[in-house]
Motif scaffolding. Structure first.
Motif, PDB file in Angstrom:
ATOM      1  N   SER A 172       6.985   4.521   6.654  1.00 48.92           N
ATOM      2  CA  SER A 172       6.163   3.949   7.726  1.00 48.92           C
ATOM      3  C   SER A 172       7.018   3.499   8.905  1.00 48.92           C
ATOM      4  O   SER A 172       6.620   3.647  10.063  1.00 48.92           O
ATOM      5  CB  SER A 172       5.339   2.773   7.184  1.00 48.92           C
ATOM      6  N   HIS A 181       6.857   4.960  12.657  1.00 51.68           N
ATOM      7  CA  HIS A 181       6.679   4.127  13.849  1.00 51.68           C
ATOM      8  C   HIS A 181       7.706   4.474  14.918  1.00 51.68           C
ATOM      9  O   HIS A 181       7.389   4.516  16.111  1.00 51.68           O
ATOM     10  CB  HIS A 181       6.787   2.644  13.502  1.00 51.68           C
ATOM     11  N   LEU A 230      -0.096   2.529   6.684  1.00 48.22           N
ATOM     12  CA  LEU A 230       0.104   1.086   6.533  1.00 48.22           C
ATOM     13  C   LEU A 230      -1.079   0.396   5.871  1.00 48.22           C
ATOM     14  O   LEU A 230      -0.911  -0.600   5.156  1.00 48.22           O
ATOM     15  CB  LEU A 230       0.364   0.448   7.901  1.00 48.22           C
ATOM     16  N   GLU A 272       2.143   0.979   0.696  1.00 46.62           N
ATOM     17  CA  GLU A 272       3.249   0.833   1.640  1.00 46.62           C
ATOM     18  C   GLU A 272       3.498  -0.632   1.939  1.00 46.62           C
ATOM     19  O   GLU A 272       2.558  -1.391   2.166  1.00 46.62           O
ATOM     20  CB  GLU A 272       2.918   1.543   2.962  1.00 46.62           C
ATOM     21  N   ARG A 304       4.192  -3.924   4.041  1.00 53.19           N
ATOM     22  CA  ARG A 304       3.800  -4.258   5.408  1.00 53.19           C
ATOM     23  C   ARG A 304       5.018  -4.496   6.289  1.00 53.19           C
ATOM     24  O   ARG A 304       6.065  -4.877   5.824  1.00 53.19           O
ATOM     25  CB  ARG A 304       2.920  -5.525   5.421  1.00 53.19           C
ATOM     26  N   MET A 347       1.429  -5.493  12.050  1.00 56.63           N
ATOM     27  CA  MET A 347       0.235  -4.651  12.113  1.00 56.63           C
ATOM     28  C   MET A 347      -0.530  -4.762  13.432  1.00 56.63           C
ATOM     29  O   MET A 347      -0.891  -3.727  14.015  1.00 56.63           O
ATOM     30  CB  MET A 347      -0.678  -4.977  10.932  1.00 56.63           C
TER      31      MET A 347
END
Length: 622
Positions: free
Chosen positions: A344, A348, A374, A379, A381, A393
């Motif tokens: 993740s 990003h 996410l 996954e 955080r 988030m």
């Protein structure tokens, strides 16, 4: 009677030795077994056998004829236990200490010496080995394990003193631990000695490689790539396992990139990719290299490969039942170029770089994939800013909304914003306290007010794209209503450690206010209401004097309203500001806000200002 006792003792010693050798052979069979369960069972049985043998040996008074075997069993037990557990424990330090105490028991040195600690015990035991040469080889082997334990615990001072003692150098002339390790010369193992899992020379080689790697990586992290090169070359030229060699080549590539040698860097990264299946670190470093070279296509391709690589479970071979280099390396440092994070986090980086380089459609798709990843509980955080490794988030939601708006998908952006507001709506009654926390820089959701306000700002821009001007103005107004509930300049004493976070929050707050005021002002201009636009632009200049775009929009509006004198005075202020340092230039803004500000930055600003300058009376011109 004495001869009979000696015969019985020799018989027991021979039985103990045979058991040690059999257990060592069993451990080696386990190492070569391709079946995981069989390997684990054989190794565990060998470990328990060594534990029992050691218990038998240490249940008797220490005796010089038995000590070489006893020290060998201690070493085999520690090696097997540490390799199975993939780490050292305090129990192993106690095993080493007990072995040294047993050596001193034979020399009738059981007094205060045993209370002095490991360093003093080592001094005494190694001096005793001068009188008992048969103990020299097993003691050096035990010293290798002590060195490994201290290196893994970062007790470098104790390690240096031990090596000085082993090298019979008490002068302390050399402070270079790497040189001390190279100088250490373990005695050769006797041909008829009890079997060992790993001899002292093997431990020395592992220690040399591990220490050189640790030092090289630390020098790279602290910004000394030139010094790091020497240590890393030392590692690459030694007995280096392939997984470590991948990391070494990647680090060497990072050194050369930072030193301005892109071609050399690329060669090392290619070598790293060829060496093993742990492709994450070299691919991430390759993306940094291509970004530095300005090759955006290659950079993004590297990041896409990184995301795919992190999606494939890494299947490495079972670690050998020995003290290996990996066992002595520190846990991954977030500041290290070898830390590539989770899938993740890599996703990003890819999405944000697409957004920053103007690939809005690709960015939007990557962000949507990232959010799906996410929101899956499997996954981990993201951690809250400013902690590594990235945004939390809500900021990912905001960046995704920006990408969707930039890609012309305003309706999808609105849906995303509504989802974010539904997740933060419970915090709205607490907004005043959250604002207070934001101003003080405390840890309790300091950015939440910015997230909620920014969501309304992006909703307004999405409605602008859809042509719903009234709804857009309403959203901008809602954003401003939330933003004006506090004044960031009213500082109160907060924790010193959170001061920088509070300053960053204030800068973002000011720029967010400027963005909302400019956005609403532009909608007033579009609807022909220049007077209302003038009020918003004037307020923007007052609330965020460091934002030059507010000056420009105010200047344009004053000119349209034919307020010539005020426009001229404002132009002079803008000229003076342009020549001076930009306020808050050192503070980085969240990516969603940077992107938004770029939208409302006029592309014709320089041409307009030049035209305005030439229209000034000659007496006013420079």
């Amino acid at each position: 009677m004495s001869r009979q006792t000696t015969s019985v003792g020799s018989s027991c010693l021979e039985l103990w030795r045979e058991k040690n050798d059999r257990l060592v052979r069993q451990a080696k069979v386990a190492q070569n077994s391709g079946l995981t369960l069989r390997r684990q069972q054989l190794a565990q049985d060998a470990l328990e056998g060594l534990r029992g043998l050691l218990h038998s040996l240490q249940g008797l008074p220490a005796a010089v004829p038995v000590l070489p075997l006893e020290l060998t069993v201690i070493c085999n037990f520690i090696i097997l236990r540490a390799s199975l557990a993939q780490g050292f424990t305090e129990d192993q330090a106690q095993d080493i200490q007990r072995g040294l105490e047993r050596v001193l028991e034979t020399q009738e040195q059981r007094g205060p010496r045993l209370e002095q600690g490991l360093r003093e015990l080592w001094d005494s035991a190694l001096r005793a080995s001068c009188l008992l040469p048969e103990l020299l080889s097993p003691l050096h082997r035990l010293a290798g394990l002590q060195a490994a334990l201290w290196l893994s615990a970062d007790r470098l001072g104790d390690l240096a003193l031990l090596l000085e003692t082993l090298n019979d150098s008490q002068s302390g002339a050399s402070e270079d631990l790497l040189l001390l390790l190279k100088t250490w010369s373990p005695p050769a193992e006797e041909l008829d000695a009890p079997l060992t899992l790993q001899d002292a020379q093997g431990l020395k080689d592992v220690l040399l490689t591990a220490f050189a790697y640790r030092r090289g990586l630390q020098e790279l992290i602290t910004g000394n790539p030139e010094k790091a090169l020497s240590s890393l070359h030392e590692v690459a030229s030694g007995l280096c396992p392939r997984p470590v060699l991948v990391q070494v080549y990647t680090a060497l590539g990072s050194c050369h990139r930072k030193m301005g040698n892109p071609q050399r860097a690329l060669l090392y990264l290619v070598a790293a990719l060829k060496e093993g299946s742990a492709w994450g670190p070299p691919l991430l470093e390759a993306s940094r290299l291509y970004q530095q070279l300005g090759d955006t296509t290659a950079e993004l391709e590297s990041l896409e490969l990184l995301v795919e690589a992190l999606n494939v479970p890494y299947s490495s071979k079972a670690p050998p039942l020995l003290i290996e280099v990996e066992l002595l390396l520190p846990p991954p440092d977030l500041a290290s170029p070898l830390h590539c994070g989770t899938q993740s986090q890599a996703k990003h980086v890819l999405a944000s770089r697409c957004l920053q380089t103007g690939r809005a459609e690709d960015a939007a798709e990557h962000y949507l994939d990232l959010l799906a990843l996410l929101l899956d509980s499997s996954e981990p955080r993201f951690s809250p800013p400013p902690s590594p490794p990235g945004p939390c988030m809500p900021e990912v939601f905001l960046e995704a909304a920006v990408a969707l708006i930039q890609a012309g998908r305003a309706q999808d952006a609105l849906t995303l914003c509504e989802e974010l507001l539904s997740r933060t709506s419970s915090l709205l009654p607490k907004m005043s306290r959250l604002w207070e926390n934001a101003r003080k820089g405390t840890k309790e959701l300091p950015y939440c007010p910015l997230w909620v306000s920014a969501t309304h700002l992006l909703q307004g821009q999405a409605w602008v794209q859809l042509g719903a001007q009234k709804v857009a103005i309403s959203e901008f107004s809602r954003c401003l209503e939330l933003l004006f509930r506090t004044t960031p300049q009213e500082k109160e004493q907060g924790a010193a450690s959170n001061g920088e976070q509070g300053c960053k929050s204030d800068v973002a707050l000011q720029q967010l206010r400027a963005a909302a005021l400019i956005s609403r002002g532009l909608e007033w201009v579009a609807s022909g209401q220049d007077t209302k636009a003038l009020q918003d632009f004037l307020l923007g200049v007052q609330m965020c004097p460091g934002n030059r775009d507010t000056y420009f929009h105010l200047l344009q509006t004053l000119k349209r309203l034919d307020r010539r004198d005020e426009a001229t005075a404002l132009w002079w202020r803008l000229e003076a500001q342009t020549k001076g340092p930009q306020e808050d230039a050192t503070w980085s803004l969240p990516l969603y806000l940077e992107s938004y500000l770029s939208w409302i930055r006029p592309s014709d600003r320089d041409a307009f200002l030049e035209e305005f300058r030439t229209s000034l009376p000659k007496s006013c011109d420079l």
